[in-house]
Design a protein around this motif. Structure first.
Motif, PDB file in Angstrom:
ATOM      1  N   ARG A 312      36.114 -18.845  -5.241  1.00 38.13           N
ATOM      2  CA  ARG A 312      36.321 -17.531  -4.632  1.00 38.13           C
ATOM      3  C   ARG A 312      37.250 -17.593  -3.420  1.00 38.13           C
ATOM      4  N   PHE A 313      37.992 -16.489  -3.239  1.00 38.19           N
ATOM      5  CA  PHE A 313      38.842 -16.315  -2.066  1.00 38.19           C
ATOM      6  C   PHE A 313      38.737 -14.862  -1.616  1.00 38.19           C
ATOM      7  N   PRO A 314      38.880 -14.597  -0.319  1.00 37.83           N
ATOM      8  CA  PRO A 314      38.981 -13.202   0.136  1.00 37.83           C
ATOM      9  C   PRO A 314      40.370 -12.662  -0.173  1.00 37.83           C
ATOM     10  N   LEU A 315      40.521 -11.346  -0.086  1.00 38.04           N
ATOM     11  CA  LEU A 315      41.784 -10.713  -0.450  1.00 38.04           C
ATOM     12  C   LEU A 315      42.962 -11.270   0.331  1.00 38.04           C
ATOM     13  N   ASP A 316      42.767 -11.503   1.636  1.00 33.89           N
ATOM     14  CA  ASP A 316      43.905 -11.963   2.439  1.00 33.89           C
ATOM     15  C   ASP A 316      44.307 -13.407   2.123  1.00 33.89           C
ATOM     16  N   GLN A 317      43.519 -14.102   1.294  1.00 32.44           N
ATOM     17  CA  GLN A 317      43.878 -15.453   0.874  1.00 32.44           C
ATOM     18  C   GLN A 317      44.310 -15.503  -0.593  1.00 32.44           C
ATOM     19  N   THR A 318      44.816 -14.383  -1.082  1.00 31.55           N
ATOM     20  CA  THR A 318      45.326 -14.334  -2.451  1.00 31.55           C
ATOM     21  C   THR A 318      46.384 -15.408  -2.720  1.00 31.55           C
ATOM     22  N   PRO A 319      47.280 -15.719  -1.759  1.00 27.76           N
ATOM     23  CA  PRO A 319      48.223 -16.816  -2.028  1.00 27.76           C
ATOM     24  C   PRO A 319      47.515 -18.130  -2.369  1.00 27.76           C
ATOM     25  N   ALA A 320      46.428 -18.440  -1.658  1.00 23.95           N
ATOM     26  CA  ALA A 320      45.675 -19.667  -1.939  1.00 23.95           C
ATOM     27  C   ALA A 320      45.004 -19.587  -3.308  1.00 23.95           C
ATOM     28  N   ALA A 321      44.573 -18.388  -3.698  1.00 23.77           N
ATOM     29  CA  ALA A 321      43.968 -18.212  -5.019  1.00 23.77           C
ATOM     30  C   ALA A 321      44.990 -18.484  -6.118  1.00 23.77           C
ATOM     31  N   HIS A 322      46.207 -17.987  -5.944  1.00 23.56           N
ATOM     32  CA  HIS A 322      47.266 -18.254  -6.921  1.00 23.56           C
ATOM     33  C   HIS A 322      47.569 -19.750  -6.984  1.00 23.56           C
ATOM     34  N   ASP A 323      47.618 -20.390  -5.825  1.00 20.08           N
ATOM     35  CA  ASP A 323      47.870 -21.838  -5.804  1.00 20.08           C
ATOM     36  C   ASP A 323      46.772 -22.599  -6.533  1.00 20.08           C
ATOM     37  N   ALA A 324      45.529 -22.152  -6.365  1.00 19.59           N
ATOM     38  CA  ALA A 324      44.402 -22.828  -7.016  1.00 19.59           C
ATOM     39  C   ALA A 324      44.536 -22.771  -8.534  1.00 19.59           C
ATOM     40  N   VAL A 325      44.972 -21.628  -9.070  1.00 17.29           N
ATOM     41  CA  VAL A 325      45.155 -21.512 -10.514  1.00 17.29           C
ATOM     42  C   VAL A 325      46.336 -22.360 -10.964  1.00 17.29           C
ATOM     43  N   GLU A 326      47.404 -22.331 -10.193  1.00 15.27           N
ATOM     44  CA  GLU A 326      48.578 -23.149 -10.540  1.00 15.27           C
ATOM     45  C   GLU A 326      48.230 -24.628 -10.547  1.00 15.27           C
ATOM     46  N   GLN A 327      47.319 -25.037  -9.673  1.00 12.71           N
ATOM     47  CA  GLN A 327      46.885 -26.442  -9.601  1.00 12.71           C
ATOM     48  C   GLN A 327      45.786 -26.767 -10.609  1.00 12.71           C
ATOM     49  N   GLU A 328      45.515 -25.839 -11.513  1.00 12.37           N
ATOM     50  CA  GLU A 328      44.586 -26.012 -12.631  1.00 12.37           C
ATOM     51  C   GLU A 328      43.157 -26.281 -12.173  1.00 12.37           C
ATOM     52  N   THR A 329      42.714 -25.502 -11.187  1.00  6.07           N
ATOM     53  CA  THR A 329      41.319 -25.560 -10.777  1.00  6.07           C
ATOM     54  C   THR A 329      40.430 -25.272 -11.982  1.00  6.07           C
ATOM     55  N   VAL A 330      39.413 -26.109 -12.165  1.00  2.00           N
ATOM     56  CA  VAL A 330      38.517 -25.933 -13.313  1.00  2.00           C
ATOM     57  C   VAL A 330      37.669 -24.678 -13.116  1.00  2.00           C
ATOM     58  N   GLY A 331      37.566 -23.860 -14.163  1.00  3.08           N
ATOM     59  CA  GLY A 331      36.765 -22.647 -14.086  1.00  3.08           C
ATOM     60  C   GLY A 331      37.622 -21.420 -13.844  1.00  3.08           C
ATOM     61  N   LYS A 332      37.030 -20.443 -13.177  1.00  8.16           N
ATOM     62  CA  LYS A 332      37.697 -19.162 -12.943  1.00  8.16           C
ATOM     63  C   LYS A 332      37.890 -18.937 -11.456  1.00  8.16           C
ATOM     64  N   VAL A 333      39.080 -18.512 -11.079  1.00  5.32           N
ATOM     65  CA  VAL A 333      39.382 -18.168  -9.686  1.00  5.32           C
ATOM     66  C   VAL A 333      39.274 -16.675  -9.522  1.00  5.32           C
ATOM     67  N   LEU A 334      38.454 -16.254  -8.547  1.00  4.48           N
ATOM     68  CA  LEU A 334      38.216 -14.847  -8.281  1.00  4.48           C
ATOM     69  C   LEU A 334      38.586 -14.513  -6.834  1.00  4.48           C
ATOM     70  N   ILE A 335      38.932 -13.239  -6.623  1.00  2.64           N
ATOM     71  CA  ILE A 335      39.241 -12.730  -5.282  1.00  2.64           C
ATOM     72  C   ILE A 335      38.252 -11.625  -4.967  1.00  2.64           C
ATOM     73  N   ASP A 336      37.537 -11.783  -3.868  1.00  2.00           N
ATOM     74  CA  ASP A 336      36.609 -10.745  -3.419  1.00  2.00           C
ATOM     75  C   ASP A 336      37.399  -9.682  -2.650  1.00  2.00           C
ATOM     76  N   VAL A 337      37.538  -8.518  -3.265  1.00  2.73           N
ATOM     77  CA  VAL A 337      38.346  -7.455  -2.689  1.00  2.73           C
ATOM     78  C   VAL A 337      37.522  -6.552  -1.780  1.00  2.73           C
ATOM     79  N   ALA A 338      36.316  -6.210  -2.231  1.00  2.00           N
ATOM     80  CA  ALA A 338      35.450  -5.319  -1.454  1.00  2.00           C
ATOM     81  C   ALA A 338      33.995  -5.670  -1.748  1.00  2.00           C
ATOM     82  N   PRO A 339      33.061  -5.347  -0.845  1.00  2.81           N
ATOM     83  CA  PRO A 339      31.654  -5.622  -1.117  1.00  2.81           C
ATOM     84  C   PRO A 339      31.172  -4.831  -2.331  1.00  2.81           C
ATOM     85  N   ALA A 340      30.273  -5.436  -3.098  1.00  2.64           N
ATOM     86  CA  ALA A 340      29.673  -4.722  -4.227  1.00  2.64           C
ATOM     87  C   ALA A 340      28.788  -3.586  -3.715  1.00  2.64           C
ATOM     88  N   PRO A 341      28.845  -2.432  -4.371  1.00  7.36           N
ATOM     89  CA  PRO A 341      28.032  -1.288  -3.925  1.00  7.36           C
ATOM     90  C   PRO A 341      26.542  -1.534  -4.188  1.00  7.36           C
TER      91      PRO A 341
END
Length: 341
Positions: A312-341
């Protein structure tokens, strides 16, 4: 509202957090308050482009996500404000992806998310599950739409079973009643494939893939869902049954595949190349419906316990999230955009 966007292609550093006006949904569209955005390889590859290129307009990345409908445009039926939904192909043919607090999408791209499922699951479906569905329905005499038991009596080989598409293919094939074999590169990934539901798991680096497959399917497998056809083509042809289908859904830029023609002819092999964005409207409709049905049945689950670890990454760390996928992080990379209602 807050949004991540880029004005030129390039490295992840082109992604910037910006303020944008709140969009208003037009006819047939809905506005979704995004809770979780999912990142796929296609997202960073699209952003990267073929070097630096100035775009005509700023683009918000990411195709997949999940959230809550907060406004309906004129003419929308079957959806309601407050409804939980998962999103697919949001940024395809558009400048509006899911890496923002609110996004407007056509009503058919907002699919109800059962109350029993998490926003994490919803944001992990999209590209992986729809790609897997097309791969599993590309057999010439197979079903056009998966359902419980639709693949009963068939055997499926999923190469790279610990990846996001491989994980979805294992879960969908198992739900549809197939015997599922998968290949992985190590014990950690083998455990993930086991949790996803694969019946036979083969370490392709240390094991005899052909021998192990034939122990399960003496006459060969009906379908292969292949993440790396150039590396696997010889093995694929050794284990596919006559008239079987090899579905190919991944490639690196400029990569090519040398197909052994005589061997393919001898087995009457069908090759199906897949890009989920450009399948027919009917194929996409069937895939979305089947994924929704599998989701409601509890057949599609994410998280370490189900074989798909989440990073997981917060929205302002979306660049790091993209890097994690490019570096073939195992599993799924998600970005927390807003709190769940």
């Amino acid at each position: 509202m807050k949004a991540i966007s880029y004005e030129e292609t390039g490295p992840s550093s082109v992604l910037k957090l910006r303020d944008r006006p709140l969009p208003v949904p037009g006819p047939g569209k809905v506005r979704v308050r995004v809770v979780v955005s999912g990142v796929n390889p296609t997202d960073w590859k699209s952003r990267s482009g073929n070097g630096s290129k100035k775009l005509d307009a700023p683009k918000v990345p990411n195709q997949d996500g999940a959230g809550v409908i907060d406004a309906l445009g004129p003419g929308v039926t079957g959806l309601s404000v407050g409804g939980r939904v998962w999103l697919w192909d949001v940024a395809w043919g558009s400048n509006e992806g899911t890496a923002q607090e609110y996004v407007v999408v056509p009503g058919n791209k907002a699919v109800p998310l059962p109350d029993t499922e998490s926003f994490d699951t919803g944001a992990s479906l999209g590209i992986p599950a729809l790609t897997a569905h097309r791969a599993l329905t590309s057999n010439e005499d197979g079903p056009a739409r998966l359902s419980a038991g639709a693949l009963a009596g068939r055997t499926v080989l999923v190469t790279g079973g610990a990846g996001a598409v491989g994980h979805a293919a294992i879960q969908l094939a198992r739900w549809a009643g197939a015997t599922v074999i998968t290949t992985v590169s190590g014990e950690q990934k083998a455990e993930l494939a086991r949790r996803a539901g694969a019946g036979t798991i083969i370490n392709y680096r240390t094991g005899d893939v052909v021998g192990a497959v034939h122990q399960v399917a003496a006459n060969g497998v009906d379908m292969i869902v292949d993440v790396n056809a150039p590396a696997n083509i010889t093995t694929d042809l050794d284990v596919i049954k006559p008239g079987g289908t090899i579905s190919i859904y991944a490639a690196n830029p400029g990569e090519s595949l040398t197909v052994p023609i005589r061997e393919s002819m001898a087995r009457n092999v069908r090759y199906q190349f897949i890009l989920t964005y450009t399948v027919t409207d009917e194929q996409k409709r069937q895939a979305v419906a089947a994924v929704g049905e599998a989701l409601a049945a509890g057949a599609l689950r994410v998280g370490e316990e189900y074989g798909l670890p989440l990073t997981r990454f917060p929205l302002d760390q979306t660049p790091a999230a993209h890097d994690a996928v490019e570096q073939e992080t195992v599993g799924k990379v998600l970005i927390d955009v807003a709190p769940a209602p």
